[in-house]
Design a protein around this motif. Structure first.
Motif, PDB file in Angstrom:
ATOM      1  N   THR A  94      10.288 -28.614 -32.260  1.00 53.50           N
ATOM      2  CA  THR A  94       9.322 -29.107 -31.960  1.00 53.50           C
ATOM      3  C   THR A  94       9.271 -30.652 -32.016  1.00 53.50           C
ATOM      4  O   THR A  94       9.028 -30.861 -31.081  1.00 53.50           O
ATOM      5  N   GLY A 116       8.796 -32.338 -28.952  1.00 52.15           N
ATOM      6  CA  GLY A 116       7.365 -32.891 -28.694  1.00 52.15           C
ATOM      7  C   GLY A 116       7.874 -34.674 -28.525  1.00 52.15           C
ATOM      8  O   GLY A 116       6.619 -35.590 -27.362  1.00 52.15           O
ATOM      9  N   GLY A 167       7.140 -33.857 -24.856  1.00 50.35           N
ATOM     10  CA  GLY A 167       5.902 -33.085 -24.530  1.00 50.35           C
ATOM     11  C   GLY A 167       4.654 -33.871 -24.583  1.00 50.35           C
ATOM     12  O   GLY A 167       3.606 -34.782 -23.993  1.00 50.35           O
ATOM     13  N   ASN A 168       4.571 -34.421 -25.980  1.00 48.21           N
ATOM     14  CA  ASN A 168       3.764 -35.952 -26.365  1.00 48.21           C
ATOM     15  C   ASN A 168       3.682 -36.964 -26.173  1.00 48.21           C
ATOM     16  O   ASN A 168       2.873 -37.980 -24.984  1.00 48.21           O
ATOM     17  N   GLY A 169       5.135 -37.355 -25.413  1.00 46.63           N
ATOM     18  CA  GLY A 169       4.833 -38.844 -24.482  1.00 46.63           C
ATOM     19  C   GLY A 169       4.224 -38.173 -23.277  1.00 46.63           C
ATOM     20  O   GLY A 169       3.765 -39.588 -22.600  1.00 46.63           O
ATOM     21  N   ILE A 185       2.173 -36.778 -22.841  1.00 47.51           N
ATOM     22  CA  ILE A 185       0.177 -36.414 -22.900  1.00 47.51           C
ATOM     23  C   ILE A 185       0.026 -38.520 -23.373  1.00 47.51           C
ATOM     24  O   ILE A 185      -1.259 -38.561 -22.896  1.00 47.51           O
ATOM     25  N   ARG A 186       0.840 -38.803 -23.734  1.00 49.19           N
ATOM     26  CA  ARG A 186       0.345 -40.814 -24.116  1.00 49.19           C
ATOM     27  C   ARG A 186       0.414 -41.207 -22.561  1.00 49.19           C
ATOM     28  O   ARG A 186      -0.935 -42.172 -22.611  1.00 49.19           O
ATOM     29  N   ARG A 202      -2.622 -40.193 -20.841  1.00 45.67           N
ATOM     30  CA  ARG A 202      -4.075 -40.791 -21.695  1.00 45.67           C
ATOM     31  C   ARG A 202      -3.822 -42.319 -21.176  1.00 45.67           C
ATOM     32  O   ARG A 202      -4.708 -43.406 -20.847  1.00 45.67           O
ATOM     33  N   GLY A 256       7.448 -32.397 -18.696  1.00 42.26           N
ATOM     34  CA  GLY A 256       6.563 -32.203 -20.013  1.00 42.26           C
ATOM     35  C   GLY A 256       5.381 -31.276 -20.352  1.00 42.26           C
ATOM     36  O   GLY A 256       5.540 -30.758 -21.306  1.00 42.26           O
ATOM     37  N   ILE A 280       5.570 -29.402 -23.514  1.00 43.06           N
ATOM     38  CA  ILE A 280       3.909 -28.912 -24.563  1.00 43.06           C
ATOM     39  C   ILE A 280       4.059 -27.579 -24.295  1.00 43.06           C
ATOM     40  O   ILE A 280       3.236 -26.938 -25.958  1.00 43.06           O
ATOM     41  N   ASN A 333       6.737 -25.874 -27.384  1.00 44.09           N
ATOM     42  CA  ASN A 333       5.681 -26.552 -28.697  1.00 44.09           C
ATOM     43  C   ASN A 333       4.577 -25.901 -29.114  1.00 44.09           C
ATOM     44  O   ASN A 333       4.161 -25.824 -30.163  1.00 44.09           O
ATOM     45  N   THR A 334       3.129 -25.894 -27.953  1.00 46.36           N
ATOM     46  CA  THR A 334       2.535 -25.054 -28.637  1.00 46.36           C
ATOM     47  C   THR A 334       2.683 -23.424 -28.993  1.00 46.36           C
ATOM     48  O   THR A 334       2.331 -22.911 -29.582  1.00 46.36           O
TER      49      THR A 334
END
Length: 464
Positions: A63, A67, A70-72, A74-75, A78, A240, A244, A247-248
């Protein structure tokens, strides 16, 4: 041996991403690709947890690498929040010609956003009481305790401030600082600063129309330029979302999910009830609510899966203008202000239910005075909730601290937060669309033929 399993997992994950890419090449509808990616992520994440466990080394490493996607993503979402708010609101003013239209539309749209958040607070409170939600029976684990420390740290920045002082904090003293997003109130501060710039543009048009029109044209060009960046990011949505969700699910504590299942069910009861209120509002203006559901389904699905009101902003505006017949200026205005004002899900239902849930722990009696005070606090504090995941937590911190309730207990829901946040975000986007649609209809500027026409193109990243 663990390294081998990790490599196998990542190879499979990469293959799934390639599969999503080929769906795009086959010209499968954007909304379908997002939904399919969501399903694939759920299944893949479930398989990882079933094979290795949520806390195993293999799962953690797998994960971690997933990430990156996924986290990329989300960033990146943002990253575009502040630029989107800035150019969208400015472009809305640039498209306005008469000052009176701005004042009428602005007051009406903001009023709708605040009235509906008050209604959502009532629904959240009623649902929480009906389901007898009580945080005192929930045990905090390691993750929750760690989260509670973060929340207390954030809360320390605003605790000790009176409600008038908290409202004052929304006004930008240094807009350049707020453009960096360093304050909890940065989003609404940017909205206020941009609105003032927009109003200045309207005044400028009265004094020097020629140069003001040139400036307006430049703003609209800037808006189109930023939207090109948004298109690039939105095209990454299926990838993404897959990462996400995988991972969740892979790292979820399903035992905690069972413990908090009542809150999840209650949350969605409240969210659905508020969406029905949206449809009633649409019907009261003389518009067909079923048409509204059909035409907004794609953008609401995107908001549900991405958990980002800001990421859904371009599709939100596109839905209002090309499908519902809302003028471009009103659509930009309601969608942009809806990112930080009166979000029904994150700023209304969630903190109201959490406050009722936490009150017994603090020994607070939930009487009529408490409820009325809570509704007022929620309406006021709904001014300034960021349109990306995490805004609901900030809203909860402000509401709980203002009501003198223990803010750390907002951490009890960390394990089910992503699941609830999907529904909250979809409701937030619906609220901003309702505000734009009702404003245009009551102003007499809604294109009724466009609204009623059921022949329309899909929402895509190519025609935002």
């Amino acid at each position: 041996m663990d390294a081998t399993f990790i490599i196998i997992n990542l190879v499979v994950f990469f293959a799934l991403l390639v599969g999503v890419f080929f769906m795009q090449k086959k010209h499968i509808k954007f909304s379908y690709r997002v939904l399919i990616a969501l399903g694939i992520g759920l299944v893949f994440g479930g398989i990882i947890q079933l094979l290795y466990g949520a806390d195993s080394y293999v799962t953690t490493q797998t994960t971690g690498w997933m990430g990156l996607i996924g986290n990329g993503f989300i960033r990146l979402l943002r990253m575009i929040v502040i630029p989107l708010i800035f150019v969208s609101i400015l472009s809305a003013f640039a498209k306005l010609e008469v000052r009176e239209k701005f004042l009428k539309s602005a007051v009406k749209a903001i009023s709708i956003l605040l009235i509906t958040v008050a209604i959502s607070a009532v629904i959240g409170i009623t649902t929480a009481i009906a389901f007898n939600l009580d945080a005192s029976s929930i045990n905090l684990g390691e993750a929750e305790n760690a989260r509670s420390l973060d929340i207390e740290s954030t809360a320390s920045e605003i605790e000790g401030l009176t409600l008038p002082e908290q409202i004052t904090q929304l006004i930008p003293a240094n807009p350049f600082l707020d453009f960096t997003g360093q304050r909890g109130a940065s989003t609404i501060a940017v909205v206020i600063f941009t609105a003032l710039l927009g109003y200045s543009l309207l005044k400028f048009k009265k004094h020097d129309e020629v140069r003001a029109n040139k400036l307006s044209e430049g703003i609209l060009i800037l808006n189109d330029f930023v939207m090109e960046l948004v298109k690039i990011i939105l095209r990454l949505t299926p990838y993404g979302i897959l990462a996400i969700m995988a991972n969740t699910v892979a790292t979820s504590d399903f035992r905690a999910l069972v413990d908090l299942s009542l809150f999840v069910v209650a949350s969605y009861v409240a969210l659905i009830a508020m969406f029905i209120v949206h449809l009633i509002i649409i019907a009261l203006t003389g518009l067909n609510p079923f048409t509204y559901v059909k035409k907004t389904a794609e953008v609401l699905l995107f908001a549900f899966t991405s958990r980002s009101s800001a990421g859904a902003l371009p599709l939100n505006i596109q839905t209002q203008t090309t499908r519902l017949g809302v003028p471009s200026s009103v659509a930009n205005f309601s969608a942009s202000f809806g990112l930080s004002i009166g979000q029904n899900g994150c700023a209304g239902i969630y903190p109201s239910m959490l406050a009722i849930m936490v009150a017994p722990v603090a020994g607070v009696n939930v009487d009529l005075q408490f409820i009325l005070t809570l509704i007022v606090v929620i309406v006021v504090t709904s001014l300034g909730i960021a349109g990306v995941g995490g805004g609901a937590t900030f809203a909860a911190i402000i509401v709980l601290s203002t009501m003198n309730l223990p803010v750390a207990l907002a951490a009890v829901l960390i394990s089910v937060e992503p699941l609830i946040d999907m529904g909250r975000t979809a409701l937030n986007v619906s609220d901003s669309i309702v505000a734009g649609t009702v404003t245009a209809k009551t102003d007499g500027t809604l294109d009724k033929d466009t609204y009623d026409n059921m022949s329309y193109d899909e929402l895509t990243t190519s025609n935002i």
